[in-house]
Design an enzyme around this catalytic site. Structure first.
Site, PDB file in Angstrom:
ATOM      1  N   LYS A  43      18.931  41.996  88.462  1.00 31.38           N
ATOM      2  CA  LYS A  43      17.800  42.739  87.887  1.00 31.38           C
ATOM      3  C   LYS A  43      17.807  44.167  88.435  1.00 31.38           C
ATOM      4  O   LYS A  43      17.992  44.365  89.643  1.00 31.38           O
ATOM      5  CB  LYS A  43      16.494  42.031  88.265  1.00 31.38           C
ATOM      6  CG  LYS A  43      15.252  42.580  87.567  1.00 31.38           C
ATOM      7  CD  LYS A  43      13.999  41.782  87.961  1.00 31.38           C
ATOM      8  CE  LYS A  43      12.774  42.209  87.185  1.00 31.38           C
ATOM      9  NZ  LYS A  43      11.576  41.413  87.541  1.00 31.38           N
TER      10      LYS A  43
ATOM     11  N   SER B  46       8.850  39.961  83.407  1.00 28.66           N
ATOM     12  CA  SER B  46       9.625  41.180  83.366  1.00 28.66           C
ATOM     13  C   SER B  46      11.134  41.000  83.484  1.00 28.66           C
ATOM     14  O   SER B  46      11.890  41.867  83.066  1.00 28.66           O
ATOM     15  CB  SER B  46       9.165  42.099  84.491  1.00 28.66           C
ATOM     16  OG  SER B  46       9.490  41.542  85.759  1.00 28.66           O
TER      17      SER B  46
ATOM     18  N   SER C 256       7.249  36.608  86.296  1.00 25.13           N
ATOM     19  CA  SER C 256       8.360  37.413  85.774  1.00 25.13           C
ATOM     20  C   SER C 256       9.723  36.742  85.796  1.00 25.13           C
ATOM     21  O   SER C 256      10.656  37.231  85.180  1.00 25.13           O
ATOM     22  CB  SER C 256       8.446  38.739  86.536  1.00 25.13           C
ATOM     23  OG  SER C 256       7.484  39.627  86.048  1.00 25.13           O
TER      24      SER C 256
END
Lengths: 95, 489, 483
Positions: free
Chosen positions: B79, B159, B183
């Site tokens: 990420k 997210s 997330s």
């Protein structure tokens, strides 16, 4: 209920984010409706409750007092948008 | 064989690499090929083609010499919230568009040390603020799943949307994400993969661009529960550079995952039921209970009375912390600078241009909640409610070992559907936020398909530091649901 | 000791509270492992944490916590076993995180007290409100370029103790005494070097005025960042008069932050910051509450050094020194230590006198500190020993002392080398006395005729003949016999 415009202006200044007059109305309404939704919390009785701090119950840890970091000026300055003679450069600050 | 490579789990790839059935170089090349083919998914912000291929060569040598680490040669998506030394790290924000860290986050260091190969930095909501990946400065990642009879692009969730897409679309073997209010779990559920948020303090936060410090946790996003357990054991562990990291032993999650679950008690919180809940979500939840019962697990109804206050409390606490955490993006020392005639003007110009709409909204919200005259009514109140939510869990865990809930109230939705209505977007996290507030470990396991053709996940929440039991039951859900079989893996 | 300002309508008194920022003596910063050395190359003693880089986290320094506890104990204050770090949010060029990590609702140290000895012999107790730990900011440099400021983060993250007094001071003199006493305590404890010129001790003063006899607290102004005791005193004096003038002309004092201009000896308002006071404090989620064990605090307490007040009482009771002398000797730990070496086995009053009068005048003249003294404590003690053993007279001792200052030799070596040993054998003194008597028959006659005051003149003559080395007591005795 929309958030008062003067409050939105105040938090915009505190946040250092510009809010134009065009945006103001919309932001006031959005923030207002989120706050209205959050007001739900008011119905919870929290009189004898201690607030939670942090996400964990582990105990605090203390570092030894030794110099084992820093000393890498070039790494600190590498991403600087503007620098001069190993100093960060910013617009003039008036005190 | 080659085309199948990209669909394998960590354990199968590891075995294949050791047995020289294929090389890491071949594997990485395959993935890069796939990434190129599926560009429209926009799952990566930065693709590390060159360095990944070079690392693969090194890994192949190490495997040949018998010096391989536990993740040797395995391509992982990271990420783009983890700072990676010498590799641009953007947090999907314009304000960090040009930021190249001169340090490596603790979690990615552990992955590197284990021999993992970083294939790219995955897309996310800007500063991890969002539940659809649509707030990314680089455009939304797109869910590889489609509705039956429709080509409409769907959100991957957020997210950690890019990380979920990358695993789901076979663009890497596994990925790591971060979870603040859901997330990892929510995009995992939307994309049909396994997403684990460990206990707060299990993984070091050092070097992860902070969103909400008391909630942020790194975690694995994988094809299988076994991979999840294995990857978590690698990225976990005490870090003296993070004051909130726990100095406790990391168990062998993988072996715990496969131990017997007989005799465990699993709670079903009645407050998670609602009339608005999609009936198919409800049905899947029922199925989950049955699967667990079939494995000798006792199902108990429990009550978490403060559940409905979790989301509003979260939307005070997380933005409050974020408003402070994001103050450092001021154009002075790194990242974007937009000049101004004074220091304050430079700050405002930089931040106005650097941050997107949702980030600004949360900064405003957090600033408001902390400001004089409102602190007690909002921030302090929310932290007290948070304590009550945690107490609810503590009470329940006196009677049960785990809690089973749906991960999300529904399936992935079309891009653009909810972006203009913040509250309906926030409601995506209604089932994931309580465990976040309480710092508990929670996993989302893909357990079935909705009749609309999209995957659904079930969530298991455990006691603090008890990821082992979470994995254990997750394994049962995975095996019983045969979701992976649906995918013909 | 209150400063009373006579206005045209009434008399006013000034009310002062101080916030002192004292840099904690430590090797590394409060939350990072970067060095705290003074005067390093810009941005060379900066960690990623101190620069507020993304994803960086603070970890508390054990020694800094201990130093704060020590200081708290030295201020006879309550140590809070649980304290909380809070973020103080504001934007500024030298504040990289956009917030300062400080302590707000729960500081590590609570209420305490400092006793002041005023020059008129009175004592004053000044209350301490609290002491908390916080990080220092970096340094902005404004004078290198007309449109730019430059930032050096070497100071960023250095550990500070903010020591907040109650509004208990009533005059610039009390403020001066408070700052000197606080500095003395910090130096005794070794928790801060107290060097105001290097910025390791800085002071903000909250000043208000009120009619004499009134108990009200009127609007105060905060004078920021003054860096010497003298300037603080000047700033307060100016500020008090300014406020009185405003009230006397029916104006209102505005609550504001002011700067002290050293060259003009006046205060002026800082450029006002909008909403500057909304710092949005909240507990820092990156740091857990700081929890201390009572046993740990007790152990620190047991190992606390003797502090100025206790040392002074001891000097008075153990050495029988005058209050004033004791006060002077304990003002600096090094002076007190010096004195105690000098006086070991010797008369304390004579020792105190030598240190306060003779040694201090030399140090003052040469601009040296006690640690740089050209005369060691052992040598000064030896010199006093020579007087006490009648080996030299007090007068000769002063000459020897001057040589010691210049040549750094032991007094015994100087006495031997220069043949200054006092003549104490009766034979040679008798001879000298007889010489003087036979050489001055007329003076002898006058003496015998009743002018007994001449004895002094005779002693002088004998001393001259013996080059000052004769034991004055013996000379007196022999003279009285012979005359």
């Amino acid at each position: 209920m929309a958030m008062k415009e003067e409050i939105v202006r105040k938090i915009a200044i505190l946040s250092r984010i510009n809010v134009s007059d065009d945006e103001l109305d919309n932001i006031s309404r959005e923030l207002g409706s989120i706050i209205d939704w959050i007001e739900l919390l008011k119905e919870v009785d929290t009189q004898s409750v201690e607030p939670m701090t942090g996400g964990t119950d582990i105990k605090s840890f203390k570092r030894e007092d030794i110099v084992n970091d820093g000393g890498y000026q070039e790494k600190i300055l590498k991403n600087a948008p503007s620098k001069n003679d190993n100093l960060f450069e910013v617009p003039k600050v008036v005190e | 064989m080659m085309s199948e490579l990209t669909r394998l789990t960590i354990s199968k790839i590891s075995k294949g690499l050791k047995e020289k059935k294929f090389s890491s170089f071949e594997l990485v090349s395959e993935y890069l090929n796939e990434i190129d083919k599926q560009k429209e998914l926009n799952s990566f912000i930065t693709i590390l083609e060159k360095s990944a291929l070079e690392s693969a060569k090194v890994s192949d040598k190490k495997i040949g010499n018998g010096q391989s680490g536990p993740l040797e040669g395995i391509p992982i998506g990271v990420k783009d919230l983890f700072c990676t030394e010498g590799i641009r790290t953007t947090a999907a924000s314009n304000i960090l568009n040009n930021f190249i860290p001169t340090y490596e986050s603790s979690v990615t260091s552990k992955l590197k040390d284990a021999g993992a190969i970083f294939i790219g930095k995955t897309n996310l909501d800007e500063f991890a603020m969002g539940s659809s990946n649509e707030t990314s400065f680089f455009g939304s990642a797109v869910n590889p799943w489609k509705l039956n009879n429709s080509d409409k692009p769907l959100v991957p969730g957020g997210s950690s949307g890019g990380s979920a897409v990358a695993v789901s679309a076979n663009l890497c073997t596994a990925s790591i994400g971060t979870d603040t209010g859901g997330s990892i779990r929510q995009p995992a559920a939307f994309c049909g993969i396994v997403g684990m948020k460990p206990t707060y303090g299990r993984c070091s936060r050092w070097g992860i661009v902070a969103f909400a410090s008391s909630l942020d946790q790194a975690g694995p996003m994988t094809r299988s529960v076994e991979d999840s357990a294995f990857l978590l054991s690698i990225i976990s562990g005490y870090d003296p550079k993070d004051s909130t990291s726990a100095n406790i032993e990391v168990p062998d999650f993988k072996s715990l995952a496969s131990s017997t679950a007989k005799g465990l008690r699993v709670g079903i919180p009645k407050e998670y039921f609602s009339d608005e809940l999609d009936s198919e979500v409800l049905n899947l939840w029922e199925k989950g209970k049955e699967w667990l019962k079939d494995s000798g697990i006792e199902i108990v109804e429990i009550s978490l009375p403060h559940t409905k206050y979790a989301l509003p409390a979260y939307y005070i606490i997380a933005p409050a912390e974020a408003s402070s955490n994001l103050s450092r993006y001021d154009g002075a020392r790194f990242g974007l600078r937009v000049d101004g005639n004074s220091l304050d003007e430079m700050y405002s110009n930089t931040r106005s241009e650097g941050f997107g709409k949702e980030v600004k909204r949360r900064i405003f919200l957090g600033t408001y909640a902390l400001s004089a005259g409102y602190y007690d009514a909002y921030y302090l109140k929310a932290q007290k409610v948070r304590q009550l939510i945690y107490n609810d869990f503590l009470d329940s865990f006196k009677n049960v070992d785990l809690i089973l809930t749906p991960t999300t109230p529904g399936t992935a939705f079309p891009l653009g559907d909810k972006i203009s209505d913040p509250i309906s977007m926030y409601l995506n996290d209604i089932f994931t936020v309580p465990a976040s507030l309480a710092g508990l470990p929670a996993i989302s396991v893909p357990c079935g398909l909705h009749s609309n053709g999209l995957p659904l996940g079930l969530q298991l929440i455990g006691r603090r530091w008890d990821e082992g039991t979470v994995f254990n039951c997750a394994n049962i859900l995975e095996n019983s649901s045969s979701f992976n079989k649906n995918l013909e893996l | 000791m209150s400063l009373v300002i006579k206005g045209s309508t009434k008399e006013w008194e000034v009310v002062i509270g101080l916030e002192v920022h004292a840099q904690i003596t430590s090797k590394s910063k409060l939350f990072s492992g970067a060095s705290v050395n003074f005067g390093a190359d810009p941005n060379s003693q900066v960690s990623f944490i101190d620069a507020g880089m993304p994803g960086m986290l603070p970890v508390i320094n054990r020694v800094c916590v201990e130093q704060a506890i020590k200081t708290g104990l030295g201020l006879k204050a309550k140590i809070n076993l649980k304290s909380v770090f809070a973020r103080k949010n504001y934007f500024y060029a030298d504040l990289p995180q956009g917030y300062q990590i400080s302590q707000y609702e729960l500081p590590i140290v609570g209420e305490g007290v400092i006793e002041l000895d005023m020059s008129d012999g009175q004592t004053r107790s000044i209350g301490i409100e609290r002491l908390h730990l916080e990080q220092d900011a970096g340094k902005s440099i404004h004078d290198l370029h007309p449109e730019k400021s430059f930032i050096d983060l070497n100071r960023s993250g250095i550990a500070l103790m903010e020591i907040v007094s109650k509004p208990d001071m009533r005059s610039p003199e009390e403020v001066g005494a408070y700052l000197r006493k606080l500095r003395s305590i910090l130096r005794y404890l070794g928790t801060c070097d107290g060097n105001m010129d290097e910025g390791s001790m800085r002071c903000d003063a909250n000043v208000s005025v009120r009619p004499v006899g009134s108990e009200e607290l009127r609007t105060r102004c905060e004078i920021k960042n003054v860096n010497s005791v003298k300037f603080v005193m000047q700033a307060i004096e100016y500020e008090a008069k300014r406020q009185v003038d405003i009230y006397e002309t029916n104006g209102e004092v505005l609550q504001e932050t002011r700067l002290f201009d050293q060259s003009k000896v006046e205060t002026r308002p800082m450029r006002s910051k909008e909403f500057a006071h909304d710092y949005r404090y909240f507990p820092d989620p990156d740091l857990l509450p700081l929890e201390l064990d009572q046993k740990y605090v007790d152990k620190i307490k047991q190992n606390l050094p003797e502090l100025p007040d206790e040392k002074k009482s001891r000097f008075i009771s153990e050495y029988n020194l005058a209050e004033y002398d004791a006060g002077v000797l304990v003002s600096e730990n090094a002076v007190a230590d010096y004195f105690e070496i000098v006086t070991k086995g010797r008369d304390p009053k004579i020792s105190a006198n030598w240190v306060i009068t003779n040694l201090f005048s030399v140090l003052n003249k040469k601009g040296l500190s006690i640690k740089e003294s050209p005369v060691s404590a052992l040598n000064l003690g030896q010199l006093i020993g020579l007087i006490e053993k009648n080996i030299i007279s007090g007068r000769i001792a002063k000459d020897v002392f001057e040589i010691m200052v210049e040549e750094q030799k032991s007094p015994e070596a100087i006495v031997e080398e220069k043949g200054l040993r006092q003549i104490s054998d009766t034979g040679s003194i008798e001879a000298a006395v007889e010489d003087v008597i036979s050489e001055n028959p007329d003076k002898v006659k006058e003496y015998k005729g009743g002018k007994t005051k001449l004895i002094g003149w005779f002693v002088g003559q004998v001393m001259k003949k013996t080059k000052g080395k004769a034991n004055p007591g013996l000379v007196n005795k022999v003279l009285s016999e012979k005359l």
